[in-house]
Design a protein around this motif. Structure first.
Motif, PDB file in Angstrom:
ATOM      1  N   GLN A   1       0.821  -1.213   0.000  1.00 49.95           N
ATOM      2  CA  GLN A   1       0.000   0.000   0.000  1.00 49.95           C
ATOM      3  C   GLN A   1       0.857   1.267   0.000  1.00 49.95           C
ATOM      4  N   CYS A   2       0.210   2.376  -0.298  1.00 47.24           N
ATOM      5  CA  CYS A   2       0.826   3.714  -0.242  1.00 47.24           C
ATOM      6  C   CYS A   2       2.061   3.818  -1.133  1.00 47.24           C
ATOM      7  N   VAL A   3       1.979   3.257  -2.324  1.00 47.99           N
ATOM      8  CA  VAL A   3       3.094   3.361  -3.262  1.00 47.99           C
ATOM      9  C   VAL A   3       2.986   4.709  -3.974  1.00 47.99           C
ATOM     10  N   GLY A   4       3.775   5.665  -3.517  1.00 49.08           N
ATOM     11  CA  GLY A   4       3.742   7.005  -4.085  1.00 49.08           C
ATOM     12  C   GLY A   4       2.815   7.956  -3.381  1.00 49.08           C
ATOM     13  N   SER A   5       2.004   7.477  -2.444  1.00 50.71           N
ATOM     14  CA  SER A   5       1.122   8.350  -1.665  1.00 50.71           C
ATOM     15  C   SER A   5       1.697   8.587  -0.274  1.00 50.71           C
ATOM     16  N   ARG A   6       1.313   9.699   0.322  1.00 47.68           N
ATOM     17  CA  ARG A   6       1.691  10.028   1.696  1.00 47.68           C
ATOM     18  C   ARG A   6       3.206  10.025   1.864  1.00 47.68           C
ATOM     19  N   GLU A   7       3.856  10.646   0.893  1.00 46.82           N
ATOM     20  CA  GLU A   7       5.299  10.819   0.917  1.00 46.82           C
ATOM     21  C   GLU A   7       5.600  12.299   0.691  1.00 46.82           C
ATOM     22  N   PRO A   8       6.804  12.746   0.969  1.00 43.56           N
ATOM     23  CA  PRO A   8       7.090  14.182   0.853  1.00 43.56           C
ATOM     24  C   PRO A   8       6.701  14.795  -0.494  1.00 43.56           C
ATOM     25  N   ASP A   9       6.935  14.086  -1.590  1.00 43.24           N
ATOM     26  CA  ASP A   9       6.593  14.634  -2.902  1.00 43.24           C
ATOM     27  C   ASP A   9       5.101  14.570  -3.198  1.00 43.24           C
ATOM     28  N   ARG A  10       4.395  13.736  -2.469  1.00 44.02           N
ATOM     29  CA  ARG A  10       2.966  13.527  -2.724  1.00 44.02           C
ATOM     30  C   ARG A  10       2.302  13.223  -1.381  1.00 44.02           C
ATOM     31  N   PRO A  11       2.080  14.245  -0.552  1.00 47.14           N
ATOM     32  CA  PRO A  11       1.719  14.012   0.854  1.00 47.14           C
ATOM     33  C   PRO A  11       0.275  13.566   1.086  1.00 47.14           C
ATOM     34  N   TYR A  12      -0.562  13.653   0.063  1.00 44.21           N
ATOM     35  CA  TYR A  12      -1.964  13.320   0.260  1.00 44.21           C
ATOM     36  C   TYR A  12      -2.211  11.806   0.226  1.00 44.21           C
ATOM     37  N   CYS A  13      -3.320  11.401   0.827  1.00 39.90           N
ATOM     38  CA  CYS A  13      -3.781  10.004   0.744  1.00 39.90           C
ATOM     39  C   CYS A  13      -4.640   9.862  -0.500  1.00 39.90           C
ATOM     40  N   SER A  14      -4.450   8.794  -1.256  1.00 46.09           N
ATOM     41  CA  SER A  14      -5.233   8.604  -2.482  1.00 46.09           C
ATOM     42  C   SER A  14      -6.617   8.004  -2.218  1.00 46.09           C
ATOM     43  N   LYS A  15      -6.926   7.739  -0.997  1.00 53.09           N
ATOM     44  CA  LYS A  15      -8.283   7.498  -0.486  1.00 53.09           C
ATOM     45  C   LYS A  15      -8.929   6.175  -0.884  1.00 53.09           C
ATOM     46  N   VAL A  16      -8.636   5.653  -2.055  1.00 53.48           N
ATOM     47  CA  VAL A  16      -9.324   4.451  -2.519  1.00 53.48           C
ATOM     48  C   VAL A  16      -8.448   3.196  -2.449  1.00 53.48           C
ATOM     49  N   CYS A  17      -7.139   3.353  -2.252  1.00 52.68           N
ATOM     50  CA  CYS A  17      -6.203   2.232  -2.430  1.00 52.68           C
ATOM     51  C   CYS A  17      -6.419   1.118  -1.417  1.00 52.68           C
ATOM     52  N   CYS A  18      -6.633   1.475  -0.146  1.00 48.88           N
ATOM     53  CA  CYS A  18      -6.808   0.441   0.882  1.00 48.88           C
ATOM     54  C   CYS A  18      -8.045  -0.397   0.591  1.00 48.88           C
ATOM     55  N   THR A  19      -9.146   0.281   0.311  1.00 45.64           N
ATOM     56  CA  THR A  19     -10.381  -0.437   0.011  1.00 45.64           C
ATOM     57  C   THR A  19     -10.211  -1.297  -1.234  1.00 45.64           C
ATOM     58  N   HIS A  20      -9.548  -0.743  -2.244  1.00 46.72           N
ATOM     59  CA  HIS A  20      -9.346  -1.449  -3.508  1.00 46.72           C
ATOM     60  C   HIS A  20      -8.564  -2.753  -3.285  1.00 46.72           C
ATOM     61  N   SER A  21      -7.498  -2.656  -2.518  1.00 44.85           N
ATOM     62  CA  SER A  21      -6.682  -3.858  -2.277  1.00 44.85           C
ATOM     63  C   SER A  21      -7.446  -4.898  -1.466  1.00 44.85           C
ATOM     64  N   VAL A  22      -8.187  -4.439  -0.456  1.00 43.11           N
ATOM     65  CA  VAL A  22      -8.969  -5.384   0.352  1.00 43.11           C
ATOM     66  C   VAL A  22     -10.034  -6.055  -0.508  1.00 43.11           C
ATOM     67  N   MET A  23     -10.697  -5.286  -1.383  1.00 37.98           N
ATOM     68  CA  MET A  23     -11.706  -5.865  -2.278  1.00 37.98           C
ATOM     69  C   MET A  23     -11.074  -6.918  -3.193  1.00 37.98           C
ATOM     70  N   ASN A  24      -9.932  -6.594  -3.787  1.00 37.76           N
ATOM     71  CA  ASN A  24      -9.276  -7.552  -4.680  1.00 37.76           C
ATOM     72  C   ASN A  24      -8.803  -8.791  -3.930  1.00 37.76           C
ATOM     73  N   ALA A  25      -8.346  -8.595  -2.683  1.00 36.18           N
ATOM     74  CA  ALA A  25      -7.950  -9.752  -1.877  1.00 36.18           C
ATOM     75  C   ALA A  25      -9.142 -10.675  -1.647  1.00 36.18           C
ATOM     76  N   LEU A  26     -10.308 -10.093  -1.373  1.00 34.19           N
ATOM     77  CA  LEU A  26     -11.510 -10.901  -1.160  1.00 34.19           C
ATOM     78  C   LEU A  26     -11.944 -11.610  -2.441  1.00 34.19           C
ATOM     79  N   GLU A  27     -11.815 -10.914  -3.584  1.00 31.62           N
ATOM     80  CA  GLU A  27     -12.168 -11.547  -4.864  1.00 31.62           C
ATOM     81  C   GLU A  27     -11.248 -12.735  -5.141  1.00 31.62           C
ATOM     82  N   ILE A  28      -9.952 -12.565  -4.847  1.00 26.65           N
ATOM     83  CA  ILE A  28      -9.004 -13.672  -5.068  1.00 26.65           C
ATOM     84  C   ILE A  28      -9.336 -14.838  -4.139  1.00 26.65           C
ATOM     85  N   LYS A  29      -9.717 -14.527  -2.913  1.00 25.44           N
ATOM     86  CA  LYS A  29     -10.094 -15.582  -1.975  1.00 25.44           C
ATOM     87  C   LYS A  29     -11.319 -16.368  -2.465  1.00 25.44           C
ATOM     88  N   LYS A  30     -12.211 -15.678  -3.178  1.00 21.40           N
ATOM     89  CA  LYS A  30     -13.397 -16.362  -3.703  1.00 21.40           C
ATOM     90  C   LYS A  30     -13.017 -17.407  -4.748  1.00 21.40           C
TER      91      LYS A  30
END
Length: 574
Positions: free
Chosen positions: A316-345
């Protein structure tokens, strides 16, 4: 949209009394001091302030109100204005940003020019910031009202001009936000020109697999695109870019790279954003190192290799919440959790690791995080200064990091490594310059006010929606697109607009044509006429006063905020 067919069917014309001519009259000022419940009265001694204001020059009436903005108080104010023959009004209350227009309507209904009004902000500027010192706050309230009364005594009536409105909209961007705005405006009965720089509608939604609720995003985007393409009120310009914009609210003209020239009353900028192409974690050296959208593609095509994978890791947070790009991209955590659940299915035996800094599956999406834990997805936290390290020994991938709970290094050998990379702005400086709208330091379009005007630009007639504004999930983009369409429709709902009032005027005798005012005007509202003298476009001018403070000749002056009124306030301060 559902009421489009009957718009105006039950409209009643409001009876506005003839405006009273107060020129030549001595100032007769009415002051209304608001207790604002306990917001002001809980700190400021309002009765003492009222008693003090009675002694000020030109004050003919003063009173305390529990809530001056209340409807019954508004109605009574109109009667007081008429009964006491008041010709200028001061409301000592809260912020003009939220309430000035309301009180100006009260003056208009009472037969006074609405610009014969001032507010003294004794809440935001006083009681809220000096709650620990009531005595000093009370004295400051007296000072603020005394200064406002001194300025109000010099106010003169200002007048507005009527301009026509071209009842169509230009929407820049053919992603879900732009499509949603376009389709909603069409349903309301307005003509729309939709400009998309690529040869396909749908934007980022064409690459997303599922929403947090499990909806098929790609199917939704296709359906929405089809509805827009077959709508007879929407003209779609594919493969086109904007090359020039001119005009002002109600009367814009935009030229496209295709040669088309569009006349429109409003514009909605919904130009979207991009997925960052990561430059770390060995990205580009192995086809098994994917971005989140590339993993979406594998899931959408039901890739057989995912069913056979033994382990999959997400960083997570590849390129986000770092000095050059301090903001959170807001959707990444949910996106990864959703994809993890789809793979588990499709592959329940797969070991799935999510390496995170902070999990931000906010609101109801927290349920997805809980479900992932129950399904055996392993979450390992890391810090910014100790990121996971990715190695490529032989034919395998290795991801190593320190587990803060085990306090030891963990090595993962995934079949796929998914990088949840940042959403990045397109930083379209050229488009921002043409529309005269600002970008923030990260390249996102900047709204006029986060709370009071969240889908508007400071320039009238321009609105924004979707990822061009900031990273957000698709449901928020849709909501914002509908909000932008709703605000745009308020312009189109009338055949004309009033412009002017508290704007700059230029004295041609004093103007030397040096163009200093043109250089500093943030709204590009000033130009030189055929005599090389500055003239102001009242539809573009926002009364910021930058030109007045810049001109060495003193040619520009801001109506309603003259040098004399400012000096009167300063003198009254002491």
């Amino acid at each position: 949209a559902q009421l489009a067919d009957v718009r105006g069917a039950e409209t009643r014309e409001r009876a506005i009394p003839v405006q009273r001519d107060v020129l030549g009259e001595p100032p007769r000022i009415g002051v209304f001091v608001c207790a604002c419940g306990v917001n002001i009265a809980g700190v400021v001694d309002v009765p003492a302030v009222v008693e003090y204001v009675r002694s000020l020059p030109f004050v003919e009436h003063v009173e305390e109100n529990l809530f001056t903005c209340a409807q019954d108080t508004q109605a009574r104010m109109g009667g007081i204005i008429r009964d006491h023959n008041l010709n200028r009004i001061v409301v000592s209350a809260c912020s003009p940003r939220t309430h000035e227009a309301l009180f100006q309507e009260t003056l208009t209904a009472a037969g006074l020019n609405k610009y014969l009004f001032e507010m003294a902000n004794i809440r935001n500027h006083n009681s809220w910031v000096h709650a620990d010192d009531p005595e000093a706050a009370t004295e400051k309230a007296k000072d603020l009202i005394r200064m406002t009364v001194a300025k109000t005594a010099l106010l003169e009536p200002l007048f507005e001009n009527e301009i026509g409105v071209h009842p169509s909209a230009l929407i820049v961007g053919g992603g879900v936000s732009g499509l949603t705005s376009a389709f909603n405006l069409s349903q309301q009965g307005f003509m729309v020109d939709l400009v998309e720089r690529t040869d396909k509608l749908g934007g980022a939604a064409n690459s997303i697999y599922r929403s947090a609720k499990g909806e098929d995003i790609r199917a939704f985007a296709r359906d929405l695109s089809d509805r827009v393409l077959t709508d007879d009120k929407i003209k779609v310009h594919l493969g086109a870019k904007i090359i020039a914009v001119d005009g002002f609210v109600g009367n814009f003209t935009t030229r496209l790279s295709s040669g088309a020239e569009i006349s429109h009353g409003v514009s909605i900028l919904a130009t979207g954003a991009d997925e960052l192409e990561p430059g770390e974690y060995l990205r580009g050296t192995d086809p098994r190192i994917l971005t989140s959208l590339e993993m979406d593609d594998l899931l959408a095509e039901n890739n057989a290799k995912l069913k056979e994978a033994g382990a999959i890791a997400f960083i997570q947070c590849v390129g986000s919440r770092e000095p050059d790009r301090p903001y959170c991209s807001k959707v990444c955590c949910t996106h990864s959790v959703m994809n993890a659940l789809e793979i588990k299915k499709i592959n329940p035996k797969a070991r799935i690791y999510i390496l995170y800094r902070e999990m931000r599956t906010y609101a109801e999406k927290e349920d997805l995080y809980r479900e992932a834990l129950e399904k055996g997805v392993i979450f390992i936290r890391y810090e910014l200064d100790s990121k996971p390290e990715v190695a490529h020994p032989g034919s395998s991938l290795e991801v190593s990091l320190t587990d803060p709970i085990l306090e030891r290094e963990v090595v993962i050998k995934p079949d796929y490594l998914v990088l949840a990379s940042a959403i990045v702005s397109r930083r379209d400086d050229e488009l921002a310059r043409m529309f005269k709208v600002p970008l923030d330091e990260d390249g996102w379009f900047l709204e006029a006010h986060q709370k009071l005007r969240p889908v508007e630009f400071a320039t009238e007639g321009l609105f924004l929606a979707g990822l061009a504004h900031y990273p957000k999930p698709i449901e928020e983009s849709i909501s914002q697109a509908l909000a932008a369409a709703s605000r745009a429709a308020t312009v189109h709902s009338s055949s004309s607009l009033l412009v002017g009032g508290s704007v700059t005027e230029v004295d041609p005798v004093r103007c030397t044509g040096c163009s200093a005012c043109i250089e500093v005007c943030p709204y590009k509202a000033i130009a030189l006429d055929e005599n090389e003298r500055a003239v102001v476009n009242e539809a573009l001018c926002k009364g910021c006063g930058t030109c007045s403070s810049t001109c060495r000749s003193g040619a520009p002056s801001l109506k309603g905020l003259t040098n004399a009124s400012i000096f009167a306030q300063i003198s009254a301060c002491f």
